[in-house]
Design a protein around this motif. Sequence first.
Motif, mmCIF file in Angstrom:
data_model
loop_
_atom_site.group_PDB
_atom_site.id
_atom_site.type_symbol
_atom_site.label_atom_id
_atom_site.label_comp_id
_atom_site.label_asym_id
_atom_site.label_seq_id
_atom_site.Cartn_x
_atom_site.Cartn_y
_atom_site.Cartn_z
ATOM 1 N N LYS A 1 0.821 -1.217 0.000
ATOM 2 C CA LYS A 1 0.000 0.000 0.000
ATOM 3 C C LYS A 1 0.855 1.267 0.000
ATOM 4 O O LYS A 1 0.541 2.249 -0.659
ATOM 5 C CB LYS A 1 -0.867 -0.009 1.265
ATOM 6 N N TYR A 2 1.958 1.247 0.771
ATOM 7 C CA TYR A 2 2.696 2.501 0.989
ATOM 8 C C TYR A 2 4.083 2.508 0.350
ATOM 9 O O TYR A 2 4.891 3.411 0.614
ATOM 10 C CB TYR A 2 2.799 2.801 2.495
ATOM 11 N N GLY A 3 4.360 1.504 -0.479
ATOM 12 C CA GLY A 3 5.662 1.460 -1.156
ATOM 13 C C GLY A 3 6.773 1.481 -0.124
ATOM 14 O O GLY A 3 6.728 0.801 0.882
ATOM 15 N N GLY A 4 7.781 2.323 -0.326
ATOM 16 C CA GLY A 4 8.906 2.365 0.613
ATOM 17 C C GLY A 4 8.670 3.296 1.791
ATOM 18 O O GLY A 4 9.556 3.491 2.629
ATOM 19 N N LYS A 5 7.482 3.893 1.868
ATOM 20 C CA LYS A 5 7.219 4.881 2.945
ATOM 21 C C LYS A 5 7.000 4.195 4.292
ATOM 22 O O LYS A 5 6.516 3.061 4.338
ATOM 23 C CB LYS A 5 5.942 5.681 2.610
ATOM 24 N N PRO A 6 7.346 4.896 5.394
ATOM 25 C CA PRO A 6 7.086 4.276 6.700
ATOM 26 C C PRO A 6 5.589 4.120 6.961
ATOM 27 O O PRO A 6 4.796 4.950 6.506
ATOM 28 C CB PRO A 6 7.708 5.263 7.695
ATOM 29 N N PHE A 7 5.236 3.068 7.654
ATOM 30 C CA PHE A 7 3.828 2.865 8.013
ATOM 31 C C PHE A 7 3.762 2.185 9.376
ATOM 32 O O PHE A 7 4.763 1.643 9.861
ATOM 33 C CB PHE A 7 3.108 2.023 6.947
ATOM 34 N N VAL A 8 2.588 2.222 9.977
ATOM 35 C CA VAL A 8 2.420 1.693 11.339
ATOM 36 C C VAL A 8 1.674 0.366 11.300
ATOM 37 O O VAL A 8 0.695 0.216 10.574
ATOM 38 C CB VAL A 8 1.637 2.718 12.197
ATOM 39 N N VAL A 9 2.164 -0.597 12.072
ATOM 40 C CA VAL A 9 1.431 -1.846 12.279
ATOM 41 C C VAL A 9 0.963 -1.873 13.730
ATOM 42 O O VAL A 9 1.786 -1.794 14.649
ATOM 43 C CB VAL A 9 2.330 -3.081 11.995
ATOM 44 N N PRO A 10 -0.362 -1.958 13.948
ATOM 45 C CA PRO A 10 -0.841 -2.085 15.325
ATOM 46 C C PRO A 10 -0.498 -3.469 15.863
ATOM 47 O O PRO A 10 -0.679 -4.460 15.162
ATOM 48 C CB PRO A 10 -2.362 -1.953 15.205
#
Length: 501
Positions: A59-68
């Motif tokens: 979904k976000y490619g190489g961008k940081p994202f949060v996993v709950p």
Amino acid sequence: MQLETLVAASVALVAFSAYLTHNRTGLPRVGKAGPLGFILTALRSIGSFEDLIREGLNKYGGKPFVVPTMAGSVIMVSGPENIDLIKASDDSAINQPISINESLQLDYTMNSRQLALPYHAVVIRTDTTRAINSFIPEVLDETRLSMSEAFAPKVGEKSATIPLFHTMTHLIARISNRAVLGISLCRNETFLHDIVRFAETVVLYAQVLRWLPRILRRPAYLLASSAFGGAKQPCKTLIPHLKVLIAERAQGLESSKTIGDFLINHAPPEELANPELLAMRVAIVNFGSIHTSSIFGSHAIFHLAALSEAEQDDIRDEIVEALESESGYTKTSLAKMRKLDSTLREVGRFYALLSIGLTRRLIKPVSLADGTVLPSGYNIAVPLAPIHFDASVYPEPEKFDCFRFSKLRDTEENVVKHGFTTIDKDFVPFGLGRHACPGRFLCASMELKTMLAHMLLNYDLSLPDGVKTVPKPMTLSGTVMPNLSACIVLAPRVGQVGQDL
Ligand code: HEM
């Protein structure tokens, strides 16, 4: 209180504590939207952590994202520049010890001194690594004896079918404690049983403690560990043993050179005065070696057992050649066993210990290479699949190939580059930077290779009848374990050329 009420109250507490830590990072996150979605996704992360990471990467490619997760939000970062940033960090902004403390809940499962004064890591990095050569004959001796007991077929039978992971855990505990504590304790069945139970339960208990509000963690751990696991039982054997070693040292007596002795040499006065504290150091070293090496060793043996007879013989030939050229097991002969080394490196690439690596706590806001600012107070981690399954680095990445790295070492000049203990941005099962695993030389170059070489030379390995493929690993909240109940078949190679008996 009825059991149902207790379970309902615990789930409510867990859910509430997860909600309290829900995503306030300003970064996109995976899973269902809203506070309830956060809780549901955190619950899902227990069984489907890898799916959530895949969702974020897609979904976000190489961008940081949060996993709950049940322990709150974890920020996933990827890309070579960000990996370099973590590798170069000195704990002042991107901190490793705090995240290890958090993930193993050391304050409860061991004690807070492990974080404040990590001299056990120094002992592994310095004295232990320097002493590897002198440990080899001891480790080989213990390997021979323990394997002949563990793999003996029943009377009248030609082979033994053994549950691999359970057996490996006990073998590793015994063999590695030959180096940690010496011959008397490494053959003490009560101690081995207790220390294995401790090592096995630390990760499990830490996982559950992280889901609970802090106030409940100590009573919950005391309750659980008084019934099963915990450090209390192994310490009953460890403390008198350490008292003898400390007394011998005070009298200036020549003591045997074990890792226990090295720890005593580095211990501050308050730990020498209180062997209970010292026993915890021995316990953490045991945890470090038993848990990790039995996982890596089991994955490797399942894959070796799945090879054809000709492929196994190919590895045996290389082992025999290495032993003959160096007149037995030495650091140099073990280094010449490239096919075994390659199998272990492939285990690191394919499975590692977790599906994420380089877990760190942000204690200051940190700017990533693309300008994104990560807020302090959160854990960050790097998903390993994009690194270890990158087809431009590892052709046919989905294939487990025992010979992947030995083939490369045959064709390239830089032979160190593809060795099991060599870490770089494309190979991170041992971490990177100043906190990279200091035990990898003891565990990899020595213990596991000695054990696997002896095993291959002395036993024919196969999967049980009707089993055609390596048993699928098991995953829980990001940890990757070999199948816990799967078996392998071992038949002694009596009278075969190449036995090192
Ligand atoms: C296959 C076996 C092993 C694997 C895969 C492994 C993996 C790891 C990983 C991933 C880290 C964290 C690195 C980071 O955050 O950058 C670590 C740290 C550590 N490991 Fe290992 N390990 C193994 C064996 C051992 C053994 C046998 C010992 C001790 C005898 C050991 C002692 C340690 C210690 C003390 C640290 C903390 C280092 C520090 O914080 O400075 N490990 N290990």
